[in-house]
Design a protein around this motif. Structure first.
Motif, mmCIF file in Angstrom:
data_model
loop_
_atom_site.group_PDB
_atom_site.id
_atom_site.type_symbol
_atom_site.label_atom_id
_atom_site.label_comp_id
_atom_site.label_asym_id
_atom_site.label_seq_id
_atom_site.Cartn_x
_atom_site.Cartn_y
_atom_site.Cartn_z
ATOM 1 N N GLY A 241 -37.305 -34.306 12.114
ATOM 2 C CA GLY A 241 -37.549 -33.206 11.192
ATOM 3 C C GLY A 241 -37.884 -33.632 9.775
ATOM 4 O O GLY A 241 -38.282 -32.797 8.956
ATOM 5 N N GLU A 242 -37.725 -34.915 9.462
ATOM 6 C CA GLU A 242 -38.047 -35.394 8.110
ATOM 7 C C GLU A 242 -39.537 -35.694 7.978
ATOM 8 O O GLU A 242 -40.136 -36.288 8.875
ATOM 9 N N LYS A 243 -40.115 -35.289 6.856
ATOM 10 C CA LYS A 243 -41.454 -35.719 6.511
ATOM 11 C C LYS A 243 -41.381 -37.099 5.876
ATOM 12 O O LYS A 243 -40.341 -37.505 5.365
ATOM 13 N N LEU A 244 -42.481 -37.812 5.912
ATOM 14 C CA LEU A 244 -42.550 -39.099 5.226
ATOM 15 C C LEU A 244 -42.733 -38.825 3.743
ATOM 16 O O LEU A 244 -43.730 -38.217 3.329
ATOM 17 N N SER A 245 -41.772 -39.260 2.927
ATOM 18 C CA SER A 245 -41.807 -38.964 1.498
ATOM 19 C C SER A 245 -41.749 -40.251 0.691
ATOM 20 O O SER A 245 -41.130 -41.240 1.109
ATOM 21 N N VAL B 64 -44.246 -51.885 -10.311
ATOM 22 C CA VAL B 64 -44.429 -50.788 -9.366
ATOM 23 C C VAL B 64 -43.124 -50.630 -8.592
ATOM 24 O O VAL B 64 -42.752 -51.496 -7.800
ATOM 25 N N GLU B 65 -42.391 -49.535 -8.849
ATOM 26 C CA GLU B 65 -41.131 -49.261 -8.165
ATOM 27 C C GLU B 65 -41.330 -48.079 -7.220
ATOM 28 O O GLU B 65 -41.750 -47.010 -7.650
ATOM 29 N N SER B 66 -40.991 -48.287 -5.941
ATOM 30 C CA SER B 66 -41.217 -47.253 -4.938
ATOM 31 C C SER B 66 -39.926 -46.911 -4.208
ATOM 32 O O SER B 66 -39.142 -47.803 -3.864
ATOM 33 N N PHE B 67 -39.733 -45.603 -3.953
ATOM 34 C CA PHE B 67 -38.539 -45.075 -3.308
ATOM 35 C C PHE B 67 -38.994 -44.204 -2.136
ATOM 36 O O PHE B 67 -39.769 -43.259 -2.323
ATOM 37 N N VAL B 68 -38.526 -44.506 -0.936
ATOM 38 C CA VAL B 68 -38.994 -43.816 0.252
ATOM 39 C C VAL B 68 -37.842 -43.065 0.917
ATOM 40 O O VAL B 68 -36.684 -43.502 0.859
ATOM 41 N N GLN B 69 -38.159 -41.934 1.523
ATOM 42 C CA GLN B 69 -37.183 -41.092 2.231
ATOM 43 C C GLN B 69 -35.973 -40.776 1.356
ATOM 44 O O GLN B 69 -34.823 -40.957 1.741
#
Length: 645
Positions: free
Chosen positions: A569-573, A583-588
């Motif tokens: 049910g989670e979208k990829l965010s 470049v700092e990236s945060f997923v889910q």
């Protein structure tokens, strides 16, 4: 009691097209200052030098807008190797001139300096705490050069963890027990408001010892002067511990026995076991070593910058370090000196014995989950009693050559402070997210809704300039393509050993191209990659590929990333902060993070662009994004007229 008016912070300024004014950023000084890491009012990464520097307090000079700082006379640092008790620069393969240095110019190097990440004005740098209305950040700092060495404690304060004001140096190595450097430390604030700072010092014989310091004036909200305890050192390496394997005391917590307890990182050479030693104290001057270690993991080597703190399994609020009981798990974290990464695990703390036991030994400290899968080290959390949250801060080192660091006059930055909470959905992860205050830097924004990105396509996004951005994105993968994915041995794929964003699969890679020039001769992909295992279950990876981030030859161009749990049910965010060379990236929602250092030569200033891409062979992707231009934090010296009050 000293009082200070709130120094006026610059208001957000925009050009006619809504992009941030960039000519107000402070020019780079051609002197050296190196920012090494993270000391949240107590996290100073333990770098030790065999060559002591000479700090003469009798001679003072004025720098940084008239502030008085000690004149520091240094001796050359001949080695910074692990055998000397410290860690080399992360891209050590470039230290001796191989490959040949790229012909950097000032135009390129000036662009690399960040706009809203904390860093000193000059030279090399390596925690915070909240006290009397101010967040304080003490950090390991070389005031003389943009390389490691001659470490003192820099000091900065902020009202919001984003807009920082530099203060004069907090502590310098001027005693026999810290003449080799004032290293990592942690502060403990007692119920009566008193502050005790424990820090690692390197003696004249390069022995790592723990020392006590406290504010000279607890009524000073800026904590400008510190007094070293006359009985230092308060702790020396215990029997069986090597003199260079005893560093980085944690913040102390209060026990039911009426004592304060803390841990110190070390190692046992048997099976290269990284360990956390445990001490009790009643007065921070005398200590009792518990009979057994708090925890240890064979094969992980020296544990640096150990951190230990509670998290609530039901609430979004942070917990004071002394909290224990029902509804609480404890996080054990260590920075591994051998591989320069920060690992954590969740578990149960038994106060009676001082032991901590991981929930799942398979993902124990040093062999399981990392805070960040990029360049992120020597991190430290603190409990922010001002807002009832736990905040994590980590050090982002350089991955270019030391030649380039020296030429630009600075090195290393701090990541954006992150809140940390328990991931109630997985039960095995923490969720890290940029502190809300960073959103105060948002300027104009653009929204892109439901853009279809077909297999093998790249779509430019109409963003005026892509040097300072806050990007929030969601991706939906074509369901029929997911159902038809052929079985792939999931163990064969990893972000680091794959072909990066060029390796095509049925469902991936797809995501963003940040810091790309118009021809994409330079680009940094931040992306998802989905495989299907032999059990028929999908497995999602989150990666960053730096292989084409720069045409320069003297920078590391690694591929980072890991598996990330994506629940039904989670979208990829995805949220990505772009700040020049960071470049700092945060997923889910922050379940996994990647921090990258990139050094483009073309995709800079107005030539930096943003793209969507999908290099999959079968699946189409629908993307929705919101992109904000970000203002500068205008980090600068504390106004001199205020300091005179």
């Amino acid at each position: 009691m000293s009082t200070f008016s709130d120094p006026l912070l610059p208001t957000s300024t925009t050009t006619n097209d809504g992009s941030p004014v960039t000519n107000r950023r402070r020019p780079i000084k051609q002197t050296f200052l190196i920012l090494t890491g993270l000391l949240l009012v107590g996290v100073f990464i333990a770098f030790i030098s065999d060559k002591a520097s000479v700090f003469n307090n009798d001679h003072l000079k004025r720098e940084n807008g008239g502030q008085i700082e000690p004149e520091i006379i240094i001796k050359p640092v001949e080695s910074r190797s692990v055998s000397a008790g410290v860690s080399e620069k992360s891209n050590g393969k470039f230290l001796h001139g191989q490959p040949e240095s790229y012909p950097w110019n000032n135009y390129m190097l000036s662009w690399q300096r960040t706009a809203f990440h904390f860093q000193p004005e000059k030279n090399w740098m390596n925690g915070p705490m909240f006290y009397k209305g101010w967040y304080h950040f003490f950090y390991q700092y070389n005031p003389n050069a943009a390389v490691w060495g001659d470490i003192v404690w820099g000091h900065a304060v902020s009202k919001d963890l984003i807009h920082w004001l530099h203060l004069p140096l907090a502590m310098i190595p001027d005693q026999w027990y810290d003449i080799g450097g004032v290293w990592t430390g942690s502060a403990t604030i007692l119920p009566d408001g008193k502050i005790y700072m424990l820090y690692t010092g390197s003696t004249k014989d390069s022995v790592q010892v723990q020392n006590l310091a406290y504010p000279a004036d607890h009524n000073d909200p800026l904590l400008r002067k510190w007094t070293k305890y006359s009985g230092n050192p308060v702790l020396v390496p215990p029997p069986g511990i090597e003199p260079k394997d005893f560093r980085d005391p944690t913040t102390a917590w209060y026990t039911k026995q009426g004592k304060w307890r803390l841990t110190i990182g070390s190692k046992n050479d048997i099976n290269k076991t990284g360990i956390a030693l445990v001490y009790d104290t009643e007065d921070f001057k005398t200590y009792e070593l518990l009979n057994d270690t708090m925890h240890g993991v064979p094969g992980t080597g020296m544990w640096e910058c150990v951190d230990f703190y509670p998290v609530s399994v039901s609430s979004e609020n942070g917990l004071d370090t002394s909290v224990n009981g029902d509804g609480v798990k404890h996080v054990m974290k260590a920075s591994l000196d051998d591989d320069r990464h920060d690992y954590y695990a969740l578990g149960t703390y038994y106060e009676e014995t001082g032991k901590w036991v991981p929930d799942n030994p398979v993902i124990d400290v040093g062999i399981g989950i990392r805070y960040d899968y990029g360049i992120f080290y020597a991190s430290k959390t603190f409990y922010d009693q001002n807002k009832g949250r736990r905040v994590l801060w980590g050090w982002i080192s350089e991955s270019d050559s030391e030649f380039a660091d020296v030429k630009k006059g600075w090195a290393s930055v701090q990541g954006i402070p992150r809140t940390v909470v328990f991931d109630k959905k997985t039960g095995t992860n923490l969720l890290q997210w940029p502190v809300n205050e960073v959103e105060s830097l948002r300027l104009s924004s653009k929204q892109f809704d439901k853009i279809e990105v077909k297999p093998g396509s790249v779509i430019p996004l109409d963003v005026p300039t892509a040097t300072q951005l806050d990007i929030i994105a969601e991706f939906e993968v074509d369901k029929s393509a997911l159902d038809n994915v052929t079985i792939f041995n999931e163990e064969e794929f990893s972000c680091s050993s794959s072909g990066g964003a060029a390796q095509r699969g049925a469902v991936g890679p797809f995501g963003l191209l940040v810091l790309a020039d118009k021809d994409r001769s330079e680009q940094t992909p931040v992306y998802f990659y989905i495989t299907k295992g032999s059990d028929g279950n999908l497995k999602t990876f989150f990666c960053t590929d730096q292989s084409r981030s720069s045409v320069a030859t003297d920078v590391n161009k690694q591929k980072y990333g890991s598996f990330v749990p994506v629940l039904k049910g989670e979208k990829l965010s995805l949220r990505t902060l772009v700040d020049h060379s960071i470049v700092e990236s945060f997923v889910q929602g922050g379940r996994s993070t990647i921090t990258a250092r990139v050094y483009p030569t073309k995709a800079i200033y107005g030539d930096a662009k943003l793209f969507l891409f999908n290099n999959a062979t079968e699946a189409s992707v629908t993307a929705s994004l919101k992109v904000w231009q970000m203002n500068s934090a205008f980090i600068r010296p504390f106004p001199e007229e205020e300091l005179r009050r």
